[in-house]
Design a protein around this motif. Structure first.
Motif, PDB file in Angstrom:
ATOM      1  N   LYS A 165      -6.695  32.665 -28.307  1.00 13.99           N
ATOM      2  CA  LYS A 165      -7.140  33.326 -27.072  1.00 13.99           C
ATOM      3  C   LYS A 165      -7.853  34.636 -27.394  1.00 13.99           C
ATOM      4  CE  LYS A 165      -3.568  31.243 -24.211  1.00 13.99           C
ATOM      5  NZ  LYS A 165      -2.250  31.417 -23.586  1.00 13.99           N
ATOM      6  N   GLU A 166      -7.313  35.388 -28.363  1.00 10.50           N
ATOM      7  CA  GLU A 166      -7.942  36.653 -28.765  1.00 10.50           C
ATOM      8  C   GLU A 166      -9.328  36.416 -29.362  1.00 10.50           C
ATOM      9  OE1 GLU A 166      -5.367  38.832 -31.413  1.00 10.50           O
ATOM     10  OE2 GLU A 166      -3.817  39.055 -29.877  1.00 10.50           O
ATOM     11  N   ALA A 167      -9.534  35.234 -29.938  1.00 13.29           N
ATOM     12  CA  ALA A 167     -10.842  34.878 -30.517  1.00 13.29           C
ATOM     13  C   ALA A 167     -11.735  34.227 -29.468  1.00 13.29           C
ATOM     14  CB  ALA A 167     -10.639  33.939 -31.709  1.00 13.29           C
ATOM     15  N   ASP A 168     -11.440  34.482 -28.198  1.00 12.29           N
ATOM     16  CA  ASP A 168     -12.228  33.947 -27.078  1.00 12.29           C
ATOM     17  C   ASP A 168     -12.337  32.425 -27.114  1.00 12.29           C
ATOM     18  OD1 ASP A 168     -12.712  36.488 -25.961  1.00 12.29           O
ATOM     19  OD2 ASP A 168     -14.369  36.815 -27.360  1.00 12.29           O
ATOM     20  N   GLY A 169     -11.259  31.791 -27.502  1.00 18.03           N
ATOM     21  CA  GLY A 169     -11.217  30.333 -27.487  1.00 18.03           C
ATOM     22  C   GLY A 169     -11.874  29.664 -28.676  1.00 18.03           C
ATOM     23  N   ASN A 170     -12.275  30.457 -29.677  1.00 14.75           N
ATOM     24  CA  ASN A 170     -12.889  29.890 -30.875  1.00 14.75           C
ATOM     25  C   ASN A 170     -11.779  29.293 -31.744  1.00 14.75           C
ATOM     26  OD1 ASN A 170     -13.872  29.615 -33.593  1.00 14.75           O
ATOM     27  ND2 ASN A 170     -15.611  30.901 -33.035  1.00 14.75           N
ATOM     28  N   LEU A 171     -11.691  27.970 -31.738  1.00 14.13           N
ATOM     29  CA  LEU A 171     -10.606  27.274 -32.422  1.00 14.13           C
ATOM     30  C   LEU A 171     -10.566  27.579 -33.913  1.00 14.13           C
ATOM     31  CD1 LEU A 171      -8.278  25.203 -32.381  1.00 14.13           C
ATOM     32  CD2 LEU A 171      -9.998  23.405 -32.665  1.00 14.13           C
ATOM     33  N   ILE A 172     -11.713  27.549 -34.564  1.00 18.96           N
ATOM     34  CA  ILE A 172     -11.773  27.780 -36.013  1.00 18.96           C
ATOM     35  C   ILE A 172     -11.376  29.215 -36.356  1.00 18.96           C
ATOM     36  CG2 ILE A 172     -13.257  27.749 -38.060  1.00 18.96           C
ATOM     37  CD1 ILE A 172     -12.544  24.964 -36.893  1.00 18.96           C
ATOM     38  N   ALA A 173     -11.853  30.171 -35.570  1.00 23.16           N
ATOM     39  CA  ALA A 173     -11.469  31.570 -35.797  1.00 23.16           C
ATOM     40  C   ALA A 173      -9.964  31.745 -35.580  1.00 23.16           C
ATOM     41  CB  ALA A 173     -12.253  32.490 -34.860  1.00 23.16           C
TER      42      ALA A 173
END
Length: 198
Positions: free
Chosen positions: A80-88
């Motif tokens: 969530k903190e990575a704005d939904g970026n799964l890989i991050a």
């Protein structure tokens, strides 16, 4: 799973017992762990231990399940903190997992003695009562191309990524890799997988 009497314990006593279990399984692998050390650390009678758990394997699997549930919460938060970026989110989680000073000895002992039963516990954390809903809590917080996948496609992608994650944890401990080296190896594998998702 613990016996019902474990859940009837006062929270402070439950916490003290779990701390003792964590200490013992952080000290040595499951096959070398001693119930005597656990009951001494928890300041309970040996017979009391068996009122709460059927044996040290039962206590270990419960400890692992709690650890894995906490880890999943951290993964969801980082994604969530990575704005939904799964890989991050996965990369941040992998590093955080390996840098967990309080849990690192428990993690190392667990993964050095990985077997089918411990792997099933880890896999179970992401399952729902209904198999089709597996990973849906993860899917609900990701964006980009992963959000566009069908439930079935997302299920398979996450199953593969979970396998890659477990493999890389085993690789880190088995080869005594530095954290940065292990994280770079993991990042490259995820990058290759990401290219396969349209």
């Amino acid at each position: 799973m613990p016996k019902p009497t474990f859940f009837n314990l006062a929270e402070s006593k439950r916490d003290k017992l779990m701390e003792a279990i964590h200490t013992e399984f952080s000290r040595v692998p499951l096959n070398e762990a001693s119930i005597s050390n656990i009951v001494k650390e928890a300041d309970i009678a040996r017979g009391s231990f068996y009122q709460y758990f059927s044996g040290k394997e039962d206590a270990f699997l419960y400890m692992l399940e709690q650890f894995a549930m906490d880890s999943k919460d951290v993964f969801l938060e980082l994604t969530k903190e990575a704005d939904g970026n799964l890989i991050a989110g996965l990369n941040a989680f992998f590093r955080r997992f390996l840098e967990d000073i309080d849990g690192i000895d428990f993690i190392r002992n667990t993964f050095h003695n990985m077997n089918l039963q411990t792997e099933e516990v880890i896999q179970k954390i992401f399952k729902d009562e209904v198999e089709e809903l597996r990973f849906e809590d993860v899917r609900s917080c990701v964006g980009g191309k992963y959000a566009k996948l069908s439930s079935e496609e997302f299920y398979y992608i996450m199953d593969i990524m979970l396998g890659v994650t477990v493999h890389n944890i085993l690789h880190k401990f088995g080869n005594r890799l530095e954290i940065d080296t292990a994280c770079e190896h993991y990042r490259r594998e995820l990058e290759l997988l990401e290219h396969l998702v349209k």
